[in-house]
Scaffold this active site. Structure first.
Site, mmCIF file in Angstrom:
data_model
loop_
_atom_site.group_PDB
_atom_site.id
_atom_site.type_symbol
_atom_site.label_atom_id
_atom_site.label_comp_id
_atom_site.label_asym_id
_atom_site.label_seq_id
_atom_site.Cartn_x
_atom_site.Cartn_y
_atom_site.Cartn_z
ATOM 1 N N ASP A 109 0.790 -1.114 -0.007
ATOM 2 C CA ASP A 109 -0.150 -0.165 -0.050
ATOM 3 C C ASP A 109 0.780 1.181 -0.097
ATOM 4 O OD1 ASP A 109 -2.120 -1.844 -0.004
ATOM 5 O OD2 ASP A 109 -2.546 -1.135 1.961
ATOM 6 N N TYR A 147 2.214 1.994 -3.452
ATOM 7 C CA TYR A 147 1.043 2.318 -4.162
ATOM 8 C C TYR A 147 0.871 4.288 -3.887
ATOM 9 C CZ TYR A 147 -3.590 3.202 -6.165
ATOM 10 O OH TYR A 147 -4.666 3.711 -6.755
ATOM 11 N N ASP A 148 0.829 4.264 -2.469
ATOM 12 C CA ASP A 148 0.624 5.644 -2.220
ATOM 13 C C ASP A 148 1.752 6.634 -2.684
ATOM 14 O OD1 ASP A 148 -1.594 4.596 -0.924
ATOM 15 O OD2 ASP A 148 -0.765 4.737 1.110
ATOM 16 N N GLU A 170 -24.719 -17.452 -15.554
ATOM 17 C CA GLU A 170 -24.169 -16.572 -14.594
ATOM 18 C C GLU A 170 -24.569 -16.339 -13.396
ATOM 19 O OE1 GLU A 170 -23.030 -13.963 -17.491
ATOM 20 O OE2 GLU A 170 -24.616 -12.495 -17.311
ATOM 21 N N LYS A 173 -27.242 -14.089 -10.847
ATOM 22 C CA LYS A 173 -27.950 -12.981 -10.863
ATOM 23 C C LYS A 173 -27.571 -12.218 -9.490
ATOM 24 C CE LYS A 173 -32.411 -11.027 -11.676
ATOM 25 N NZ LYS A 173 -32.616 -10.005 -10.706
ATOM 26 N N ASP A 197 -27.268 -9.308 -6.989
ATOM 27 C CA ASP A 197 -28.390 -8.583 -6.236
ATOM 28 C C ASP A 197 -27.935 -7.065 -5.866
ATOM 29 O OD1 ASP A 197 -30.843 -8.198 -5.593
ATOM 30 O OD2 ASP A 197 -30.730 -9.467 -3.493
ATOM 31 N N ARG A 208 -29.759 2.375 -14.469
ATOM 32 C CA ARG A 208 -31.073 1.633 -15.153
ATOM 33 C C ARG A 208 -32.158 2.515 -15.333
ATOM 34 N NH1 ARG A 208 -35.268 -1.945 -14.511
ATOM 35 N NH2 ARG A 208 -35.561 -3.201 -16.672
ATOM 36 N N TYR A 261 -22.160 -7.629 -16.511
ATOM 37 C CA TYR A 261 -22.805 -9.017 -17.331
ATOM 38 C C TYR A 261 -23.225 -8.553 -18.743
ATOM 39 C CZ TYR A 261 -26.793 -6.083 -15.520
ATOM 40 O OH TYR A 261 -27.768 -5.115 -15.295
ATOM 41 N N LYS A 319 -28.449 -17.262 -20.677
ATOM 42 C CA LYS A 319 -28.473 -16.274 -21.935
ATOM 43 C C LYS A 319 -28.376 -16.961 -23.006
ATOM 44 C CE LYS A 319 -27.056 -12.442 -19.199
ATOM 45 N NZ LYS A 319 -26.131 -11.168 -18.835
ATOM 46 N N LYS A 344 -34.570 -17.745 -10.781
ATOM 47 C CA LYS A 344 -34.272 -17.176 -9.243
ATOM 48 C C LYS A 344 -34.247 -18.426 -8.174
ATOM 49 C CE LYS A 344 -35.969 -13.321 -8.177
ATOM 50 N NZ LYS A 344 -35.630 -11.923 -8.196
ATOM 51 N N CYS A 389 -32.545 -19.727 35.265
ATOM 52 C CA CYS A 389 -32.138 -20.376 34.153
ATOM 53 C C CYS A 389 -33.211 -21.453 33.874
ATOM 54 C CB CYS A 389 -30.635 -21.310 34.434
ATOM 55 S SG CYS A 389 -30.506 -22.626 33.197
ATOM 56 N N CYS A 420 -31.784 -25.177 34.617
ATOM 57 C CA CYS A 420 -31.389 -25.757 36.210
ATOM 58 C C CYS A 420 -31.730 -24.960 37.097
ATOM 59 C CB CYS A 420 -29.751 -25.827 36.176
ATOM 60 S SG CYS A 420 -29.038 -24.101 36.361
ATOM 61 N N CYS A 431 -26.398 -18.204 32.815
ATOM 62 C CA CYS A 431 -26.652 -19.061 33.751
ATOM 63 C C CYS A 431 -25.222 -19.171 34.499
ATOM 64 C CB CYS A 431 -27.216 -20.384 33.235
ATOM 65 S SG CYS A 431 -27.012 -21.605 34.598
ATOM 66 N N CYS A 481 -25.120 -26.958 35.489
ATOM 67 C CA CYS A 481 -26.298 -26.681 34.400
ATOM 68 C C CYS A 481 -26.210 -27.702 33.429
ATOM 69 C CB CYS A 481 -26.418 -25.251 33.955
ATOM 70 S SG CYS A 481 -27.679 -25.000 32.763
HETATM 71 S S1 IVH Z 1 -28.997 -9.238 -17.975
HETATM 72 C C1 IVH Z 1 -31.419 -8.503 -21.280
HETATM 73 N N1 IVH Z 1 -27.178 -10.441 -16.124
HETATM 74 O O1 IVH Z 1 -31.393 -8.367 -13.485
HETATM 75 C C2 IVH Z 1 -30.748 -8.813 -20.031
HETATM 76 N N2 IVH Z 1 -28.906 -9.098 -15.634
HETATM 77 O O2 IVH Z 1 -34.212 -8.375 -14.287
HETATM 78 C C3 IVH Z 1 -30.636 -7.705 -19.055
HETATM 79 N N3 IVH Z 1 -28.946 -8.474 -13.006
HETATM 80 O O3 IVH Z 1 -31.753 -4.985 -14.377
HETATM 81 C C4 IVH Z 1 -30.064 -7.865 -17.815
HETATM 82 N N4 IVH Z 1 -27.361 -10.051 -12.570
HETATM 83 O O4 IVH Z 1 -29.888 -5.384 -12.661
HETATM 84 C C5 IVH Z 1 -28.249 -9.574 -16.430
HETATM 85 N N5 IVH Z 1 -25.806 -11.648 -14.980
HETATM 86 C C6 IVH Z 1 -26.845 -10.609 -15.058
HETATM 87 C C7 IVH Z 1 -27.361 -10.284 -13.940
HETATM 88 C C8 IVH Z 1 -28.600 -9.171 -14.329
HETATM 89 C C9 IVH Z 1 -28.017 -9.233 -12.332
HETATM 90 C C10 IVH Z 1 -30.053 -7.762 -12.887
HETATM 91 C C11 IVH Z 1 -29.870 -6.293 -13.623
HETATM 92 C C12 IVH Z 1 -31.169 -6.186 -14.494
HETATM 93 C C13 IVH Z 1 -32.012 -7.187 -13.717
HETATM 94 C C14 IVH Z 1 -32.951 -7.734 -14.745
#
Ligand code: IVH
Length: 671
Positions: free
Chosen positions: A36, A39-40, A118, A120, A122, A141, A230, A294, A318, A412, A415, A430, A435
């Site tokens: 670090d 880098y600094d 891949e 999804k 969150d 988005r 993604y 996909k 999901k 407790c 016991c 306790c 016990c």
């Molecule tokens: S592809 C047409 N890939 O999911 C495809 N989306 O419901 C569009 N998301 O707004 C998205 N992981 O926020 C894609 N591996 C992933 C994703 C992903 C999370 C979310 C993204 C999007 C929402 C769509």
């Protein structure tokens, strides 16, 4: 100021390249090459040069991740290609439906379809536009067509390159990804917010979204954000023909990809990947709520097209939700192996994340109060990984008025011993040494080295003795007969005799070992020694009031309380009596045989000493039969006053206690 010469310009460019490279190694590959500090140094040098020659500052310089002046409001950005949303599948059947539709509509044989799969993520979906390799605009988005301009904010996110790697950047590259906060960073962030009295984020997704959508980018900068890519939007100047290839390309450009991206040839492989990801889910450092499938080839994607803002070539499969709603049937208290009392909500069973849940922890009394969980409440529960499900919150609108508040018991539930909650701690415990909830742990401690030291009595042996009800407390060990021991599995004559011998040898403990063996909360071996030295016998120790205990140096109010509580638990006293009957000698640790000038005298130390540390002085006094106390009272014999004494000196003067300086102390101990 003269304009920068070529050497300076070259240096600036070289510094930027080095810093970008190290950023990449650190944030994307998790594999830094420099410290670090190093880098600094590079970063500071670049900052200095840019300060000196402001004309050299460029928007893609690594120094530009600083955050800018707060905005009044966000500008809007129209995405050049809409950011679509995904249709969902919540079961294998639904995924197979998707697969069937893809096959029908694409008109190709199923051996021709490859799926890119891949996680999804969150978090919050964003798009970043790179023109000629440089970060130009970053946006959320939004509704998919128009988003918010969060350029300044996204520029502070270290996993988003300000400048693409590689020598020949494309004219245009629109990168799409998800901004997230790691689970661990999320927990840290919330702890910090709690400390500062700020509202807590409900989950990492909200924290990430809230951090990106900040008008003050300095706040965004302070948050531990990162981004997984993604997808791509519009691209000019490079030809990409499938998803896999585009992901590989983004990786080369310096973006971060999940380690879980694969290509599947069949629907079965997709299902296998789903199963694998579901298992990996809890171990991942970030939250995911499913997988995305996909169609890999862009040409096929185009052919399949979209329907009402969702592509027909992709689906979000999901995971089962990890939060559910249910009702609290009762709140009970469970006692753990260390004596901790935990309130537990008994629930109407629900399936959460594929597992049936019928109880959830409420952690401790303060949590129950904070969340105000009552018997009869409708609550949201959450399950994460292997950890015990917990109650997230009460749905107050479902209250009928018949709900019952929870009260922590003062005895407790296992016991019946008194329960203690040391000041400053959240956990009730306790105080019973035998016990049943804790007996196995306490027993293992009792026989261990430094305690009663019964060689050969392992945990498995003790466990069996307890389970077979041959012993139920520590004292029972001293009444064991060979026949009792012979009931254990895999026991032989010789071993039984050895064990009896080990038990017999332990009948003569030192006072320190005996005190330590009792497993009084917070009394480790060292403190056991301090207690032995100061109080000379167990009976004497048991007689002390909390105030008297705190007179001893190193014994604070929490320790005093747990010692006091231990000896005021009749169940514990009974066991001590029984131990005596079983032949255990309760030793008396005499004050030093030779009377010294300070035998029996109580000292208080204040201020710094020249020739001893405080601990050394304490040890000398104790070794010579004196006592060191932490506060001055009328009973104090000497206050040893060093440099810059504290209020104890004033107290000594007030109470008329004799004060001595270091010189006088040395005379007293003849050193
Ligand atoms: S592809 C047409 N890939 O999911 C495809 N989306 O419901 C569009 N998301 O707004 C998205 N992981 O926020 C894609 N591996 C992933 C994703 C992903 C999370 C979310 C993204 C999007 C929402 C769509």
């Amino acid at each position: 100021m003269s304009p920068p010469d070529k050497k300076t310009i070259d240096r600036v460019n070289s510094l930027r390249e080095q810093i970008n490279h190290h950023n990449y190694l650190y944030y994307i590959l998790d594999n830094p090459e420099v410290s670090d500090a190093e880098y600094d140094r590079l970063f500071d040098e670049l900052t200095e040069l840019e300060k000196k020659y402001p004309e050299l500052v460029s928007p893609d310089s690594p120094t530009q991740r600083v955050g800018a002046a707060p905005l009044e409001e966000f500008k809007t950005v129209r995405h050049s290609l809409s950011m679509l949303s995904l249709n969902k599948a919540t079961s294998e059947v639904e995924f197979l439906d998707f697969n069937r539709r893809v096959l029908e509509l694409s008109g190709v044989g199923d051996e021709k379809i490859k799926y890119a799969v891949e996680p999804k993520f969150d978090g919050l979906a964003v798009e970043i536009v790179y023109r000629r390799g440089v970060f130009a605009v970053g946006s959320t988005r939004g509704d998919g067509v128009v988003g918010e301009d969060v350029t300044q904010n996204l520029k502070t996110v270290k996993t988003i390159p300000l400048k693409l790697l590689g020598k020949s950047p494309p004219d245009l590259l629109e990168v799409r990804g998800e901004v997230i906060i790691n689970k661990e960073d999320f927990a840290k962030l919330n702890r910090q917010r709690e400390k500062e009295g700020e509202e807590l984020f409900a989950n990492p997704r909200n924290a990430a979204a809230g951090s990106v959508r900040q008008l003050d980018s300095k706040i965004t900068k302070s948050r531990p954000l990162s981004m997984f890519v993604y997808g791509i939007g519009r691209v000019e100047g490079v030809k990409l023909s499938n998803h896999r290839e585009s992901m590989q390309y983004l990786k080369e450009m310096g973006f971060k990809l999940s380690q879980y991206v694969e290509l599947c040839d069949t629907a079965e492989q997709v299902k296998d990947f789903y199963d694998k990801l579901l298992i990996a889910r809890d171990k991942l450092p970030y939250e995911i709520d499913g997988m995305v499938v996909k169609v890999n080839e862009f040409a096929l994607q185009e052919k399949l097209g979209e329907l009402s803002r969702s592509p027909r070539w992709a689906v979000a499969w999901k995971f089962p939700p990890q939060q559910e709603t249910t009702k609290v049937k009762d709140i009970i208290v469970s006692v753990g192996r260390t004596g901790a009392l935990t309130p537990v909500a008994l629930l109407e069973p629900v399936r959460v994340g594929g597992v049936e849940v019928s109880r959830a922890t409420l952690h401790n009394e303060d949590e129950v109060k904070k969340k105000d969980v009552r018997v009869g409440d409708t609550v949201i529960i959450q399950r994460a990984g292997d950890v015990i499900p917990e109650v997230v919150k009460v749905i107050e609108s479902k209250r009928t008025g018949k709900e019952k508040k929870f009260v922590m018991p003062d005895k407790c539930p296992v016991c019946g011993s008194k329960v203690e909650r040391p000041e400053g701690e959240a956990i009730h415990r306790c105080t019973g040494i035998a016990c049943p909830a804790q007996i196995k742990e306490n027993m293992a401690h009792f026989v261990s080295k430094g305690a009663m030291d019964m060689d050969g009595l392992g945990y498995r042996f003790l466990e069996q003795m307890i389970d077979k009800k041959i012993i139920s407390d520590q004292a029972d060990l001293y009444f064991l007969k060979k026949d009792d021991i012979m009931q254990m599995d895999r026991m032989g004559d010789k071993l039984a005799l050895n064990l009896l011998d080990a038990i017999d040898k332990s009948r003569n403990p030192t006072l320190t070992n005996l005190i330590f063996a009792l497993g009084i909360r917070n009394v480790g071996y060292h403190i056991a020694g301090v207690l032995a030295k100061n109080f000379h016998s167990l009976d004497n120790l048991a007689r002390q009031s909390k105030e008297e205990l705190t007179q001893v140096y190193e014994i604070g109010p929490i320790l005093a309380e747990s010692i006091y509580n231990f000896f005021h638990n009749p169940k514990n006293l009974k066991i001590l009596e029984k131990m005596k009957k079983g032949g255990v000698k309760f030793p008396t640790e005499k004050a030093p045989a030779k009377a010294t000038p300070i035998s029996g005298k109580t000292f208080v130390l204040t201020g710094g000493l020249d020739s001893f540390t405080r601990d050394e002085a304490t040890k000398i006094i104790e070794d010579m039969g004196g006592r060191v106390s932490s506060s001055v009272s009328k009973k104090t014999d000497f206050v040893l006053v060093g440099k810059d004494p504290g209020s104890k000196y004033d107290n000594a003067l007030k109470l008329g206690v004799k004060t001595i300086n270091e010189e006088e102390f040395r005379k007293l101990i003849r050193k």
